[in-house]
Design a protein around this motif. Structure first.
Motif, mmCIF file in Angstrom:
data_model
loop_
_atom_site.group_PDB
_atom_site.id
_atom_site.type_symbol
_atom_site.label_atom_id
_atom_site.label_comp_id
_atom_site.label_asym_id
_atom_site.label_seq_id
_atom_site.Cartn_x
_atom_site.Cartn_y
_atom_site.Cartn_z
ATOM 1 N N GLN A 1 12.112 -8.751 63.879
ATOM 2 C CA GLN A 1 12.632 -10.092 64.093
ATOM 3 C C GLN A 1 14.176 -10.468 63.698
ATOM 4 O OE1 GLN A 1 11.190 -12.304 66.803
ATOM 5 N NE2 GLN A 1 10.156 -10.232 67.063
ATOM 6 N N ALA B 1 16.632 -7.537 64.891
ATOM 7 C CA ALA B 1 17.054 -8.053 66.417
ATOM 8 C C ALA B 1 18.039 -9.115 66.488
ATOM 9 C CB ALA B 1 15.830 -8.219 67.060
ATOM 10 N N ALA B 2 17.846 -10.223 65.554
ATOM 11 C CA ALA B 2 18.669 -11.284 65.638
ATOM 12 C C ALA B 2 20.011 -11.043 65.072
ATOM 13 C CB ALA B 2 18.264 -12.511 64.788
ATOM 14 N N ALA B 3 19.880 -10.216 64.006
ATOM 15 C CA ALA B 3 21.263 -9.776 63.331
ATOM 16 C C ALA B 3 21.942 -8.668 64.328
ATOM 17 C CB ALA B 3 20.871 -9.218 62.165
ATOM 18 N N LEU C 1 23.669 -12.850 65.591
ATOM 19 C CA LEU C 1 23.223 -14.306 65.087
ATOM 20 C C LEU C 1 23.492 -14.296 63.588
ATOM 21 C CD1 LEU C 1 20.020 -14.626 67.101
ATOM 22 C CD2 LEU C 1 22.147 -16.092 67.246
ATOM 23 N N GLN D 1 21.744 -19.342 61.839
ATOM 24 C CA GLN D 1 21.262 -19.335 63.325
ATOM 25 C C GLN D 1 19.828 -18.406 63.469
ATOM 26 O OE1 GLN D 1 24.406 -17.324 65.341
ATOM 27 N NE2 GLN D 1 25.259 -19.433 66.220
ATOM 28 N N ARG E 1 17.173 -20.604 62.140
ATOM 29 C CA ARG E 1 16.759 -21.869 62.849
ATOM 30 C C ARG E 1 15.922 -21.376 64.316
ATOM 31 N NH1 ARG E 1 20.108 -25.331 65.841
ATOM 32 N NH2 ARG E 1 21.906 -24.043 65.574
ATOM 33 N N LEU E 2 16.654 -20.517 65.073
ATOM 34 C CA LEU E 2 16.009 -20.129 66.136
ATOM 35 C C LEU E 2 15.228 -19.085 66.333
ATOM 36 C CD1 LEU E 2 19.926 -19.912 67.645
ATOM 37 C CD2 LEU E 2 18.411 -21.654 68.143
ATOM 38 N N ILE E 3 15.154 -18.195 65.494
ATOM 39 C CA ILE E 3 13.953 -17.332 65.565
ATOM 40 C C ILE E 3 13.111 -17.344 64.590
ATOM 41 C CG2 ILE E 3 13.875 -14.677 65.598
ATOM 42 C CD1 ILE E 3 15.793 -15.744 67.778
ATOM 43 N N PRO F 1 10.841 -21.135 63.919
ATOM 44 C CA PRO F 1 9.955 -21.638 64.902
ATOM 45 C C PRO F 1 8.862 -20.833 64.941
ATOM 46 C CG PRO F 1 12.195 -21.332 65.927
ATOM 47 C CD PRO F 1 12.180 -20.743 64.280
ATOM 48 N N GLN F 2 8.844 -19.321 64.677
ATOM 49 C CA GLN F 2 7.690 -18.551 64.831
ATOM 50 C C GLN F 2 6.812 -18.915 63.244
ATOM 51 O OE1 GLN F 2 7.963 -14.476 66.119
ATOM 52 N NE2 GLN F 2 10.177 -14.778 66.198
ATOM 53 N N LEU G 1 23.155 -2.807 60.075
ATOM 54 C CA LEU G 1 21.978 -3.261 59.657
ATOM 55 C C LEU G 1 21.706 -2.657 58.308
ATOM 56 C CD1 LEU G 1 19.653 -3.203 62.814
ATOM 57 C CD2 LEU G 1 20.855 -5.270 61.461
ATOM 58 N N ASP H 1 29.381 -10.263 62.198
ATOM 59 C CA ASP H 1 28.667 -10.922 63.519
ATOM 60 C C ASP H 1 29.586 -10.546 64.681
ATOM 61 O OD1 ASP H 1 26.478 -11.508 61.803
ATOM 62 O OD2 ASP H 1 27.338 -13.615 61.291
ATOM 63 N N ARG I 1 28.714 -6.930 65.635
ATOM 64 C CA ARG I 1 27.558 -6.712 66.331
ATOM 65 C C ARG I 1 27.188 -7.269 67.479
ATOM 66 N NH1 ARG I 1 24.368 -8.732 60.721
ATOM 67 N NH2 ARG I 1 24.141 -6.747 59.671
ATOM 68 N N PHE J 1 15.559 -1.215 69.992
ATOM 69 C CA PHE J 1 14.444 -0.746 69.144
ATOM 70 C C PHE J 1 13.255 -0.036 69.445
ATOM 71 C CE2 PHE J 1 17.018 -4.544 67.576
ATOM 72 C CZ PHE J 1 17.351 -4.041 66.321
ATOM 73 N N ASN K 1 11.052 -5.532 69.588
ATOM 74 C CA ASN K 1 11.555 -6.595 68.752
ATOM 75 C C ASN K 1 12.117 -7.798 69.748
ATOM 76 O OD1 ASN K 1 10.899 -5.241 66.564
ATOM 77 N ND2 ASN K 1 13.028 -4.493 66.170
ATOM 78 N N PHE L 1 11.687 -11.638 71.225
ATOM 79 C CA PHE L 1 11.349 -12.885 70.081
ATOM 80 C C PHE L 1 9.952 -13.215 71.014
ATOM 81 C CE2 PHE L 1 16.084 -12.763 69.739
ATOM 82 C CZ PHE L 1 15.848 -12.130 68.688
ATOM 83 N N HIS M 1 8.190 -16.076 70.923
ATOM 84 C CA HIS M 1 8.247 -17.454 71.212
ATOM 85 C C HIS M 1 9.105 -18.036 72.226
ATOM 86 C CE1 HIS M 1 11.724 -17.124 68.550
ATOM 87 N NE2 HIS M 1 11.789 -18.450 68.554
ATOM 88 N N LEU N 1 19.963 -16.462 74.675
ATOM 89 C CA LEU N 1 19.958 -16.843 73.167
ATOM 90 C C LEU N 1 21.217 -16.506 72.661
ATOM 91 C CD1 LEU N 1 18.023 -18.248 70.905
ATOM 92 C CD2 LEU N 1 18.208 -15.966 69.725
ATOM 93 N N VAL O 1 26.016 -17.120 70.139
ATOM 94 C CA VAL O 1 27.146 -16.423 69.478
ATOM 95 C C VAL O 1 28.319 -16.498 70.214
ATOM 96 C CG1 VAL O 1 27.962 -14.049 68.674
ATOM 97 C CG2 VAL O 1 25.355 -14.690 68.512
ATOM 98 N N ARG P 1 18.459 -7.569 77.396
ATOM 99 C CA ARG P 1 18.909 -8.720 76.269
ATOM 100 C C ARG P 1 20.014 -7.982 75.716
ATOM 101 N NH1 ARG P 1 14.912 -10.163 71.166
ATOM 102 N NH2 ARG P 1 15.509 -7.901 70.682
#
Ligand SMILES: Nc1ncnc2c1ncn2[C@@H]1O[C@H](COP(=O)(O)OP(=O)(O)O)[C@@H](O)[C@H]1O
Ligand SMILES: [Mg+2]
Lengths: 445, 263
Positions: A340, A343-345, A349, A353, A356-358, A361-362, B71, B94, B97, B104, B108, B110, B112, B121, B126, B170
């Protein structure tokens, strides 16, 4: 030679056998599935009947409803029935402590205000829920403390109250606007001024002026508003319990999040500070912390500076609660897979970020049951403030039995207090179950 | 392993590579503690080029492509992505990226957020796109990866193949210049592999620069401009698919290929 391929047709679904569905099926499966199970069911049912019957006899059927003193109750029914008049006489104190009788409306108004502040969060078609929630956490306590405390206010105090009042008006204005038109109050103001297409800096200025104008009006009103001062020494009962635990609970969640993140930080200094804080406050009983704050705090303060006993209790509870909550949140953070974060990085993000966003919340979602259990624990732990002489709900109940008219009347007040605690804690745990169900997005399937 | 039929060589998609170097790795070395995981990596990728990376498990394939979007950080050598060098104090990591999409093995997504929210998102936070714009783009890409009517579902309500296609959409929503795939089909049931590979083939036809770690040799034959074989942290051999499959130079490569094409 191969046969020609046959066509496969799925069999149609048939309904499940009758014994396995419906109320009868449920009882068969759960209560009478085997002789042992049947015996347990019967013993359990008898035991439940016996407990309920005994309590009903004592609390309702054999109880005394009118008396002047406990003596009269004892003469009438002995100990086999409850003596409620003592609780009636003291009931207002159980709820409000020694808060002046003609001012009690302020306590009620303060709690009604909280409900009014939160109602928009449960309404449909309201979009600014996050902002409303934040305003409730930041602004409501200011307004509520003036309701509860009253007294003269200097400029800063008035200014804050006015800001809180403005926030409250904004909450309802934007909630109504969003329900009626689908647009936030801010968007309506901008549309009204024909400024929706202008540059964003202009937007911010316009909204700021609107808010400032609202604040000025509020300030004028607040300046005219006066409530007599009520010292915190008179606060008590359920009211005090709710104030202490409400502040402790509300403070503990954000503070716990910050501490938990700090403990996982890559900066050694921050990690060390957070770890020491958490471990220190978690390894000491709340009673000890309360004692330390009452006896040792003056040593750290300049001579002559007096800190209210209630404030000490609240600070102690907040520190204790945030250390506990930090560990709960950290548990949640650990359950989030590395993928997680990656994937965000990988999408660009940044740390905050992604957090806060990923991640948060989980993490908070998986921890809802634990978080609410911890809240319930904090709520009950506030009973310990009686140690430093505060008259919370439990201590108030104990005081009834020391009144000369009602000497020894302990069981009845404790029974009522038990019901009150049960009602609050049960409501919290039901709400958490409900929240879990609503936020479920299939992880548990 | 051969879920896609091996296509005839003439089915190979024409190369879209330009002469512009979009990724340049020179003398890259990386260690995990004392373990030397990447050894003297030299790799140049041109814009529009499609590269398939294969090799035994633990040979450093994932680490290699994860260095490209930082990464993982390397300790020696130089990695330049689209003109920016990646090093320890790179400030705009960033920003890089955001230009490099990654898919992946474990999707991966999200859990939620809905499928649509997964896709909007990063564009919103971004790239600072307005929500409506981000949704428009996301719906377009979700359509292209054939996720119909599912955009308001949550990821765990979808099949593995669907989830991976959402993950591709995504990444595409950020309009990346480079796409990295780390064994995108290895976690899928056999019957779902093809639907994901089809989406990747389409992407290749559109000229996307792609680095794909995979053992789907049919895909490599059809799509790759170059196949890279890695072993024990080194790039052993790189060649056009024709040469790579029919006439590999190293015995190590032959042994690997015979294992992977055995069944
Ligand atoms: N974060 C890590 N820390 C230590 N060792 C790692 C880490 N990630 C990978 N490795 C090791 O590095 C080697 C290469 O890993 P990887 O790049 O994932 O290989 P591949 O993707 O080719 O299977 C493996 O031996 C693996 O155990
Ligand atoms: Mg790998």
């Amino acid at each position: 030679m191969a046969e020609p391929a046959r066509t496969f047709r799925a069999k149609p679904d048939r309904p499940a056998p009758a014994q396995t569905v419906g109320a009868v099926g449920w009882m068969r499966r759960n209560l009478f599935s085997s002789p042992a199970n049947t015996a347990l069911t019967l013993i359990g049912a008898y035991f439940a009947y016996w407990v309920i019957a005994t309590v009903v006899d004592w609390a309702l059927l054999d109880a005394v409803w009118q008396a002047e003193t406990r003596r009269e109750c004892l003469d009438a029914v002995g100990r086999s029935g409850a003596c409620w008049p003592g609780v009636f006489v003291w009931f207002e104190n159980l709820i409000y402590g020694l808060y002046p009788k003609d001012q009690i409306w302020r306590v009620n108004a303060g709690f009604a205000l909280l409900v009014a502040w939160l109602v928009p969060l449960w309404l449909e078609r309201v979009r600014s829920k996050v902002a409303i929630g934040v305003s409730a956490v930041l602004a409501y306590p200011v307004l509520a403390s003036y309701f509860f405390l009253g007294g003269d206010k200097g400029f800063l105090w008035s200014a804050s109250i006015a800001a809180a009042l403005t926030a409250f008006v904004w909450v309802w204005a934007t909630a109504i606007a969003e329900r009626r038109t689908g647009r936030t109050l801010g968007e309506l103001v901008l549309a009204r001024a024909d400024a929706l297409d202008a540059d964003p800096r202009h937007h911010r200025r316009l909204l700021f002026y609107t808010a400032a104008a609202g604040w000025l009006v509020a300030y004028a009103l607040v300046a005219l508003w006066y409530l007599p001062y009520v010292t915190t020494n008179d606060w008590g009962g359920l009211f005090l319990t709710l104030v202490i635990s409400g502040i402790g609970i509300t403070f503990s969640l954000p503070a716990g999040v910050v501490l938990a993140l700090g403990r996982r930080s890559e900066l050694p200094v921050i990690r060390l500070i957070c770890t020491v804080f958490i471990e220190l406050f978690r390894s000491v009983p709340l009673i000890t912390i309360l004692f330390m704050f009452t006896t040792m705090l003056p040593l750290f303060l300049p001579v002559g500076v007096e800190v209210d006993q209630l404030v000490r209790a609240i600070v102690a509870v907040c520190l204790f609660a945030s250390a506990y909550m930090a560990e709960v949140v950290r548990g949640g953070l650990q359950a989030i897979p590395r993928g997680q974060y990656e994937a965000a990085a990988a999408m660009g993000l940044g740390y905050w970020q992604a957090t806060r966003l990923i991640v948060m919340p989980q993490a908070l979602k998986i921890m809802i049951p634990t978080i609410v259990s911890t809240f319930i624990g904090f709520f009950k732990d506030t009973t310990l403030v009686s140690i430093i002489g505060l008259f919370d709900l439990l201590n108030m109940a104990r005081a009834i039995g020391e009144d000369t008219d009602w000497l020894g009347l302990f069981i009845e007040p404790f029974f009522v207090v038990t019901l009150i605690y049960f009602a609050f804690c049960f409501a919290m745990s039901q709400y958490s179950l409900n929240l879990e169900r609503r936020l479920d997005t299939g992880q548990r399937s | 392993m051969d879920a896609t039929e091996t296509p005839a060589p003439d089915q190979h998609i024409a190369s879209a590579a330009s002469s512009e170097r979009i990724i340049e790795m020179t003398g890259v070395n990386k260690w995990f503690g004392a373990f030397h995981v990447l050894k003297d990596i030299e790799l140049v990728v041109r814009r529009g080029e499609r590269i398939v990376v294969c090799g035994p498990s633990g040979s450093g394939k994932s680490t290699l492509i994860r260095c490209i979007n930082h990464l993982e950080s390397h300790q020696e050598g130089q990695i330049v992505v689209d003109g920016t060098e990646l090093n320890a104090d790179v400030r705009n990591i960033d920003a890089i990226r955001a230009e490099v999409g990654m898919v992946f093995q474990q999707f991966n997504l999200f859990p939620h957020l809905t499928v649509l929210e997964n896709c909007t998102l990063a564009p919103i936070w971004v790239k600072k796109l307005p929500k409506a714009e981000a949704e428009r783009i996301a719906l377009a890409y979700l359509e292209r990866v054939r996720i119909p009517e599912q955009v308001h579902k949550y990821p765990l309500q979808l099949s593995g193949g669907q989830q991976q296609r959402v993950a591709i959409a995504r990444a595409l929503c950020m309009r990346p210049k480079i796409m990295l795939f780390d064994e995108p089909t290895s976690a899928l049931d056999p019957e779902m592999i093809k639907e994901v590979l089809d989406v990747m083939v389409e992407l290749a036809k559109e000229g996307m620069t792609m680095l794909v770690v995979t053992h789907e040799m049919g895909f490599a034959r059809m799509v790759a401009d170059r196949v890279i074989f890695m072993d024990q942290g080194e790039i052993v051999e790189q060649a056009e698919p024709e040469t790579f499959f029919n006439n590999p130079r190293y015995d190590r490569t032959r042994a690997f290929l015979s294992q992977i094409l055995a069944h």
